[in-house]
Design an enzyme around this catalytic site. Sequence first.
Site, PDB file in Angstrom:
ATOM      1  N   SER A 136      13.468  -6.199   1.619  1.00 46.99           N
ATOM      2  CA  SER A 136      13.358  -5.090   2.555  1.00 46.99           C
ATOM      3  C   SER A 136      14.255  -5.377   3.748  1.00 46.99           C
ATOM      4  CB  SER A 136      11.894  -4.949   2.992  1.00 46.99           C
ATOM      5  OG  SER A 136      11.795  -4.015   4.055  1.00 46.99           O
ATOM      6  N   LYS A 162      15.582  -2.387  -0.593  1.00 47.69           N
ATOM      7  CA  LYS A 162      14.883  -1.358   0.190  1.00 47.69           C
ATOM      8  C   LYS A 162      15.484  -1.372   1.580  1.00 47.69           C
ATOM      9  CE  LYS A 162      10.326  -1.473   2.418  1.00 47.69           C
ATOM     10  NZ  LYS A 162       8.884  -1.731   2.161  1.00 47.69           N
ATOM     11  N   LYS A 164      15.219   0.269   5.507  1.00 48.07           N
ATOM     12  CA  LYS A 164      14.431   1.041   6.460  1.00 48.07           C
ATOM     13  C   LYS A 164      15.287   2.195   6.966  1.00 48.07           C
ATOM     14  CE  LYS A 164      10.722  -1.591   6.678  1.00 48.07           C
ATOM     15  NZ  LYS A 164       9.386  -1.087   6.315  1.00 48.07           N
ATOM     16  N   ASP A 189      12.478   3.240   3.105  1.00 44.12           N
ATOM     17  CA  ASP A 189      11.136   3.229   3.718  1.00 44.12           C
ATOM     18  C   ASP A 189      11.234   3.772   5.141  1.00 44.12           C
ATOM     19  OD1 ASP A 189       8.571   2.754   4.607  1.00 44.12           O
ATOM     20  OD2 ASP A 189       8.625   0.576   4.321  1.00 44.12           O
ATOM     21  N   GLU A 214       9.519   5.679   0.565  1.00 44.19           N
ATOM     22  CA  GLU A 214       8.220   5.147   0.966  1.00 44.19           C
ATOM     23  C   GLU A 214       7.787   5.760   2.296  1.00 44.19           C
ATOM     24  OE1 GLU A 214       8.310   0.861   0.907  1.00 44.19           O
ATOM     25  OE2 GLU A 214       6.426   0.657   1.996  1.00 44.19           O
ATOM     26  N   ASP A 239       2.436   3.837   1.490  1.00 41.88           N
ATOM     27  CA  ASP A 239       2.126   2.512   2.030  1.00 41.88           C
ATOM     28  C   ASP A 239       0.984   2.722   3.041  1.00 41.88           C
ATOM     29  OD1 ASP A 239       2.038   0.194   3.606  1.00 41.88           O
ATOM     30  OD2 ASP A 239       4.182   0.043   3.936  1.00 41.88           O
ATOM     31  N   LYS A 263      -0.492  -3.491  -0.375  1.00 42.43           N
ATOM     32  CA  LYS A 263      -0.424  -4.650   0.521  1.00 42.43           C
ATOM     33  C   LYS A 263      -1.818  -5.237   0.591  1.00 42.43           C
ATOM     34  CE  LYS A 263       3.429  -3.243   3.445  1.00 42.43           C
ATOM     35  NZ  LYS A 263       3.812  -2.607   4.731  1.00 42.43           N
ATOM     36  N   GLY A 291       5.039  -6.205   1.685  1.00 42.45           N
ATOM     37  CA  GLY A 291       5.005  -7.412   2.505  1.00 42.45           C
ATOM     38  C   GLY A 291       4.841  -7.078   3.971  1.00 42.45           C
TER      39      GLY A 291
HETATM   40  O1  OSB Z   1       6.484  -0.889   5.815  1.00 42.42           O
HETATM   41  O2  OSB Z   1       6.719  -2.262   4.247  1.00 42.42           O
HETATM   42  C1  OSB Z   1       6.653  -2.034   5.457  1.00 42.42           C
HETATM   43  C2  OSB Z   1       7.324  -5.218   7.466  1.00 42.42           C
HETATM   44  C3  OSB Z   1       6.429  -5.066   8.492  1.00 42.42           C
HETATM   45  C4  OSB Z   1       5.647  -3.929   8.539  1.00 42.42           C
HETATM   46  C5  OSB Z   1       5.766  -2.954   7.555  1.00 42.42           C
HETATM   47  C6  OSB Z   1       6.668  -3.115   6.513  1.00 42.42           C
HETATM   48  C7  OSB Z   1       7.478  -4.255   6.484  1.00 42.42           C
HETATM   49  C8  OSB Z   1       8.506  -4.484   5.489  1.00 42.42           C
HETATM   50  C9  OSB Z   1       8.945  -5.921   5.262  1.00 42.42           C
HETATM   51  O3  OSB Z   1       9.075  -3.618   4.883  1.00 42.42           O
HETATM   52  C10 OSB Z   1       8.434  -6.506   3.999  1.00 42.42           C
HETATM   53  C11 OSB Z   1       8.631  -7.996   3.977  1.00 42.42           C
HETATM   54  O4  OSB Z   1       9.768  -8.431   3.767  1.00 42.42           O
HETATM   55  O5  OSB Z   1       7.644  -8.729   4.195  1.00 42.42           O
HETATM   56 MG    MG Z   2       6.362   0.328   4.099  1.00 48.40          MG
END
Ligand code: OSB
Ligand code: MG
Length: 368
Positions: A136, A162, A164, A189, A214, A239, A263, A291
Amino acid sequence: MKIARVVLRHVGMKLKAPFKTSFGTTTEKEFLLVEAYDEDGVVGYGESTAMTDPYYNEETLKSNHHLLRDYLIPLVLNNTFAHPDECVELFAPIRRNMMAKAAMEGAIWDLYAKREGLSLARALGGVKERIPVGVSIGIQPDITGMLQQVERFLAEGYQRIKVKIMPGFDVDVIAAIRREFGDIPLMADANSAYTLKDAEHLKKLDAFHLMMIEQPLAHDDIVDHATLQRQLETPLCLDESIHTVEDARKALDLGSCRIINIKVGRVGGLSLSKQIQELCASRNVPVWCGGMLESGIGRAHNIAITTLPGFVLPGDTSGSNRYWHADIIEPEVTVENGFIQVPESPGIGYRVDRRRLDACTLASETYR
Ligand code: OSB
Ligand code: MG
């Protein structure tokens, strides 16, 4: 199982690089770690994924501290367990506070698996020897910066990228990635950065054949997501909106998503993650493990749950070196050809580096 003592640690670990989402930037990861000791001194570890600020969800490090100290730890100290699944009912009278519950339950799962001489993955009923993983990538200062990140993680072998997105950093970014890297497994995401008013704009993403988008809409919504899903070809993945098995069932009944990100923290622990996985598998809905920038301990829990058969898509469980200069487990989590080898030793399967952990501990308390 009788828990004789619980140690709560407030841990701080500096990320290699700040991680930016539509809701904020994390530079230093602070979290609570739970150590549950039985009467023989065997220890199980659990990690809270609550962040310091209530911007991803409503929980915080401090709210988790309150729940653990005043409710969850006393409940655990005053009970005995034949199986960690019993935490679900024991914790049920406490409304929500899923991440606090998951931290406590995770420690009990690790302890249970160690006592049984089973890896956490096998104790959970996991079937995979290795798990496929993705990465991510946070929001970057510009498109060039994002392309560099994608190139780097593809070179490291990650099986899915992925990125953001947020208003002003979305369609052009995805278009540039497709132009540069072709037909790679790619998803976006939004962490709830859009509303239904953006439907026409989000429809432009259909042209890029993403694996999924997402959580585009509100953290507490499953109604507008259903409306949006009807307008999009790209599958939606939820999520933030999914906290319970019932949330998942309702979202699937409504057509709010076609994929679910599980999660462990957000849904209240491993036992409940397993239940959501079962529901989704029974409906042929793919799930994957999300994560929260976990340390090696939370990461080990994520690896274990991902070995369940319903986790059919690569998750966000990346290698330790994607986040930390030095992790608190030994060996660190490594990714080879896009896979993490599932450890076979009892419990989480990684040794906790107590010296390193002590060095990262900002405060600790013992309850008995
Ligand atoms: O939305 O998935 C998410 C990290 C912190 C809070 C929300 C998210 C995330 C990530 C990182 O996308 C996932 C990771 O590498 O742990
Ligand atoms: Mg997410």
